[in-house]
Enzyme design. Structure first.
Site, short mmCIF file in Angstrom:
data_model
loop_
_atom_site.label_atom_id
_atom_site.label_comp_id
_atom_site.label_asym_id
_atom_site.label_seq_id
_atom_site.Cartn_x
_atom_site.Cartn_y
_atom_site.Cartn_z
N ASP A 126 0.86 -1.18 0.00
CA ASP A 126 0.00 0.00 0.00
C ASP A 126 0.90 1.24 0.00
OD1 ASP A 126 -2.56 1.33 0.09
OD2 ASP A 126 -2.11 1.87 2.15
N GLU A 128 0.82 5.65 0.62
CA GLU A 128 0.12 6.88 0.96
C GLU A 128 0.75 7.97 0.09
OE1 GLU A 128 -2.48 6.72 2.98
OE2 GLU A 128 -2.01 4.61 3.32
N HIS A 281 -5.62 4.28 7.13
CA HIS A 281 -5.00 5.15 6.15
C HIS A 281 -3.53 5.39 6.44
CE1 HIS A 281 -8.10 5.99 3.32
NE2 HIS A 281 -8.93 6.47 4.23
N ASP A 286 -3.15 -0.53 6.53
CA ASP A 286 -3.97 -0.98 5.40
C ASP A 286 -3.41 -2.27 4.79
OD1 ASP A 286 -5.69 1.08 5.79
OD2 ASP A 286 -5.04 2.29 4.09
#
Length: 331
Positions: A126, A128, A281, A286
């Site tokens: 994942d 960000e 988040h 995640d």
DNA sequence: TGCCAGGCCCTCTTTAGGGCCTT
């Protein structure tokens, strides 16, 4: 004990789920108690002109072992660090040689009925970012988890975007957290990331990188970041997007008279009763959530490892898909 | 002045539009 998802016979769906249950129970226990995260002291060679760089920056991995030490940690995988020292030396020649290794398309190997468990490494990941635009925004955090577990099965780091972070309210990552010398820039991180993933591969094996909405968000971001530094996705990387799987599940549930409120990661988490250990988040939170969702999702959809690989896509697939779409628009 | 992410899916559809999903 950590089992590998990839050791499951390809045609035994039940076994896959059982295996997942064991694996992810182990993972869940590891994750809940948490294992150590290391601070890697890395030395790399700059890709541009072979200029040598030396720095020490925080990149985390975990041991994957349920040690006594890890059980004393209470507040999630992001919060604890154990100092250690690992040297990662990568230069462009090595990466070029890596690119030159010939790999067969793993989807052909399925047709040849080869044992995928000895070839595929599944990594949930994942990112960000500072926003949604792959062209204008930047990655500020990356996290990965190799589902086969073991030592150093996770990798996570903040990334210095060298610009302001306008969306801290989403992930809690502020400009002050990432715009400082001890946070690696993407150009520093790429060779280390490639080296890490390669270290998780099986001999002449393939990597299946899994993310939610991977096709439209995570993968294009990764491709763009690599291209900025004249790098390409390694030829043995395949991507799996769990968003279409969530849509399949919604349809399946609909046919059974049930309702899935949404196909988001949050909705899947709620459906399967997965508790969040840390701030939602954040990349590793995640990743951990999706790592727990994946075996349940594949069980519900009766998906084997080979069927997951069949649903995977490559960078070339994305390019070809775009070309076909443009062709349709023109004609 | 106009644009401001983009691919996929659904439908009040296919020569389209709008919502979802990701940060």
């Amino acid at each position: 004990m950590i089992f590998s998802l990839l050791h499951v016979p390809r045609c035994r769906i039940q076994s896959l789920a059982n295996y997942c249950g064991e694996t992810f129970h182990s993972f869940s226990t590891t994750c809940g108690n948490n294992s150590g995260i290391r601070l890697l002291s890395s030395r790399i060679y700059g890709l541009q002109g072979g200029q040598r760089k030396k720095w020490t920056r925080p990149i985390s991995t975990n041991t994957g072992k349920g040690s006594t030490k890890s059980k004393s940690i209470k507040h999630g995988i992001l919060s604890e660090t154990i100092l250690t020292s690992t040297t990662a030396s990568v230069n462009k020649t090595q990466l070029d040689q890596f690119q030159e290794v010939q790999y067969y398309d793993i989807r052909q190997e399925i047709a040849q009925n080869k044992d995928l468990s000895s070839l595929v490494t599944i990594i949930v990941f994942d990112i960000e970012t500072t926003g949604f635009s792959r062209e204008n925004e930047r990655i500020i955090e990356i996290a990965l988890r190799d589902l086969q577990g073991g030592e150093n099965s996770t990798f996570q780091t903040l990334v210095n975007p060298q610009c302001k972070v306008p969306n801290s309210h989403i992930h809690g990552i502020t400009t002050q957290m990432v715009n400082k010398p001890d946070v690696p820039r993407m150009e520093d991180l790429i060779p280390i990331l490639l080296q890490y993933i390669r270290s998780r591969e099986k001999p002449r094996g393939h990597v299946l990188l899994v993310a939610h909405n991977a096709r439209c968000f995570d993968v294009p971001f990764i491709i763009n970041e690599l291209r900025r530094y004249s790098m390409e996705i390694p030829p043995n990387w395949y991507f799996l997007d769990t968003l279409p799987l969530a849509r399949e599940l919604r349809e399946l549930m609909k046919s059974e008279g049930k309702e899935l409120s949404s196909t988001s990661l949050t909705a899947l988490r709620d459906l399967y009763g997965i508790k969040v250990d840390g701030s939602a988040h954040r990349a590793m939170v995640d990743v951990n959530t999706l790592s727990l969702i994946l075996p349940k999702l594949t069980f519900d959809l009766k998906l084997t490892l080979s069927s997951l690989v069949k649903k995977s896509f490559t960078e070339s697939d994305m390019i070809n898909s775009k070309k076909k779409k443009n062709f349709r628009l023109i004609f």
